[in-house]
Design a protein around this motif. Sequence first.
Motif, short mmCIF file in Angstrom:
data_model
loop_
_atom_site.label_atom_id
_atom_site.label_comp_id
_atom_site.label_asym_id
_atom_site.label_seq_id
_atom_site.Cartn_x
_atom_site.Cartn_y
_atom_site.Cartn_z
N ALA A 195 3.34 -3.63 -0.76
CA ALA A 195 1.96 -3.60 -0.27
C ALA A 195 1.05 -4.43 -1.16
O ALA A 195 0.09 -5.05 -0.67
N GLU A 196 1.33 -4.45 -2.46
CA GLU A 196 0.49 -5.21 -3.39
C GLU A 196 0.47 -6.69 -3.02
O GLU A 196 -0.59 -7.34 -3.08
N ASP A 197 1.61 -7.23 -2.62
CA ASP A 197 1.66 -8.64 -2.21
C ASP A 197 0.95 -8.84 -0.87
O ASP A 197 0.29 -9.86 -0.66
N ALA A 198 1.08 -7.87 0.02
CA ALA A 198 0.49 -8.01 1.35
C ALA A 198 -1.03 -8.09 1.30
O ALA A 198 -1.65 -8.81 2.10
N VAL A 199 -1.66 -7.37 0.38
CA VAL A 199 -3.13 -7.33 0.36
C VAL A 199 -3.75 -8.51 -0.39
O VAL A 199 -4.97 -8.69 -0.36
N GLU A 200 -2.94 -9.32 -1.03
CA GLU A 200 -3.48 -10.43 -1.81
C GLU A 200 -4.22 -11.42 -0.90
O GLU A 200 -3.67 -11.94 0.06
N GLY A 201 -5.48 -11.65 -1.19
CA GLY A 201 -6.28 -12.60 -0.43
C GLY A 201 -6.71 -12.13 0.94
O GLY A 201 -7.27 -12.90 1.72
N ALA A 202 -6.49 -10.85 1.25
CA ALA A 202 -6.82 -10.34 2.59
C ALA A 202 -8.31 -10.09 2.74
O ALA A 202 -8.99 -9.64 1.81
N ASP A 203 -8.83 -10.38 3.93
CA ASP A 203 -10.22 -10.05 4.26
C ASP A 203 -10.34 -8.59 4.69
O ASP A 203 -11.38 -7.96 4.48
N PHE A 204 -9.27 -8.08 5.30
CA PHE A 204 -9.22 -6.70 5.76
C PHE A 204 -7.86 -6.11 5.41
O PHE A 204 -6.85 -6.82 5.41
N VAL A 205 -7.84 -4.82 5.13
CA VAL A 205 -6.59 -4.08 5.01
C VAL A 205 -6.61 -3.00 6.07
O VAL A 205 -7.53 -2.18 6.11
N VAL A 206 -5.63 -3.01 6.95
CA VAL A 206 -5.49 -1.98 7.98
C VAL A 206 -4.23 -1.18 7.68
O VAL A 206 -3.16 -1.77 7.48
N SER A 207 -4.36 0.13 7.63
CA SER A 207 -3.19 0.97 7.38
C SER A 207 -3.03 1.99 8.49
O SER A 207 -4.01 2.51 9.02
N MET A 208 -1.77 2.25 8.85
CA MET A 208 -1.43 3.26 9.85
C MET A 208 -0.25 4.05 9.29
O MET A 208 0.90 3.64 9.40
N LEU A 209 -0.57 5.18 8.66
CA LEU A 209 0.41 5.94 7.89
C LEU A 209 0.52 7.37 8.40
O LEU A 209 -0.40 7.88 9.04
N PRO A 210 1.64 8.05 8.12
CA PRO A 210 1.89 9.34 8.77
C PRO A 210 1.20 10.56 8.17
O PRO A 210 1.19 11.61 8.82
N SER A 211 0.65 10.48 6.97
CA SER A 211 0.05 11.68 6.38
C SER A 211 -1.00 11.33 5.35
O SER A 211 -1.00 10.23 4.78
N GLY A 212 -1.87 12.29 5.09
CA GLY A 212 -2.90 12.10 4.08
C GLY A 212 -2.33 11.96 2.69
O GLY A 212 -2.86 11.22 1.85
N LYS A 213 -1.24 12.67 2.42
CA LYS A 213 -0.60 12.56 1.11
C LYS A 213 -0.14 11.13 0.86
O LYS A 213 -0.30 10.59 -0.25
N ILE A 214 0.42 10.50 1.89
CA ILE A 214 0.89 9.13 1.74
C ILE A 214 -0.29 8.17 1.59
O ILE A 214 -0.24 7.22 0.80
N VAL A 215 -1.37 8.41 2.33
CA VAL A 215 -2.56 7.57 2.21
C VAL A 215 -3.10 7.59 0.78
O VAL A 215 -3.35 6.54 0.17
N GLU A 216 -3.27 8.79 0.23
CA GLU A 216 -3.79 8.89 -1.14
C GLU A 216 -2.80 8.34 -2.16
O GLU A 216 -3.19 7.70 -3.14
N SER A 217 -1.50 8.56 -1.92
CA SER A 217 -0.49 8.03 -2.83
C SER A 217 -0.52 6.51 -2.85
O SER A 217 -0.43 5.89 -3.92
N LEU A 218 -0.66 5.91 -1.68
CA LEU A 218 -0.67 4.45 -1.59
C LEU A 218 -1.90 3.85 -2.26
O LEU A 218 -1.79 2.96 -3.11
N TYR A 219 -3.06 4.33 -1.88
CA TYR A 219 -4.30 3.68 -2.32
C TYR A 219 -4.77 4.12 -3.70
O TYR A 219 -5.34 3.32 -4.45
N ILE A 220 -4.55 5.40 -4.04
CA ILE A 220 -5.22 5.95 -5.22
C ILE A 220 -4.26 6.31 -6.35
O ILE A 220 -4.47 5.93 -7.51
N HIS A 221 -3.19 7.04 -6.04
CA HIS A 221 -2.40 7.68 -7.09
C HIS A 221 -1.19 6.86 -7.54
O HIS A 221 -1.23 6.22 -8.58
N ASP A 222 -0.13 6.87 -6.76
CA ASP A 222 1.13 6.26 -7.21
C ASP A 222 1.09 4.73 -7.18
O ASP A 222 1.28 4.07 -8.19
N SER A 223 0.86 4.17 -6.00
CA SER A 223 0.85 2.70 -5.89
C SER A 223 -0.44 2.07 -6.40
O SER A 223 -0.46 0.89 -6.75
N LYS A 224 -1.53 2.87 -6.40
CA LYS A 224 -2.84 2.38 -6.88
C LYS A 224 -3.22 1.05 -6.23
O LYS A 224 -3.65 0.10 -6.88
#
Length: 256
Positions: free
Chosen positions: A53-82
Amino acid sequence: MARQKVAFIGLGNMGGGMALNLLAAGYDVQAFDLVAELMEPAVAQGAVAHACAEDAVEGADFVVSMLPSGKIVESLYIHDSKLLEHISESTLVIDCSTVAAGNSRALAAAAAERGIRAIDAPVSGGVAAAAAGTLAFMCGGSEEAVQAARPVLEAMGANVFRAGDSGAGQIAKICNNMLLAVHMIGTAEALQLGVNSGLDPKVLSDIMLKSSGCNWSLEKYNPYPGVMEGSAASRDYQGGFMVRLMQKDLGLAMTA
């Protein structure tokens, strides 16, 4: 004018069709999914697949995510993957996952601390609408951020609503899906009662469509096999909205 770049994270049943519509609308799509095969249809239409995901967002104007749970959303953006640490201040984050309002508010707050705008934009319409580009988006966030997201959302959907501030989109979504569950279950039970009593399910469906029992499930997503071409029930329940996801949404409604 340079084409705008959209990092799309999560190309499953819903996200896959949404990414294809962004490509058709002229956006450059930078894709990431943990299951590499799910990116193949988008790559075939011009998307670029990334290994993380880190490579995918490089230089992006928008980030769109479609994920299965709130735990995964927070893990991706805030906690584990940051992931927020890899997103620039000029990028707008659009999370289309259906999660608790608290998850969306946590994402928006963490993004704001880094000067990044983030909105929640859960969807309604199912897999068919995701493929057809006719989804309804229920957005939570500032008026400015939702307006900035509108062109991207309109490339994937037919209706864009701002329900209110951060988390409001999620509240609107769980209210909608609670009602959907009620009339889908009621429709299935009514049709089965009719069949058990000797009625043709197609004839009964036609009667109810013109009567006070008419509802979205009966009109757009008939739950009885063989009545409506293209519905999940007529495709051996393949590629539709899974029961476990409705259970998740009803759980969100019960805890709201």
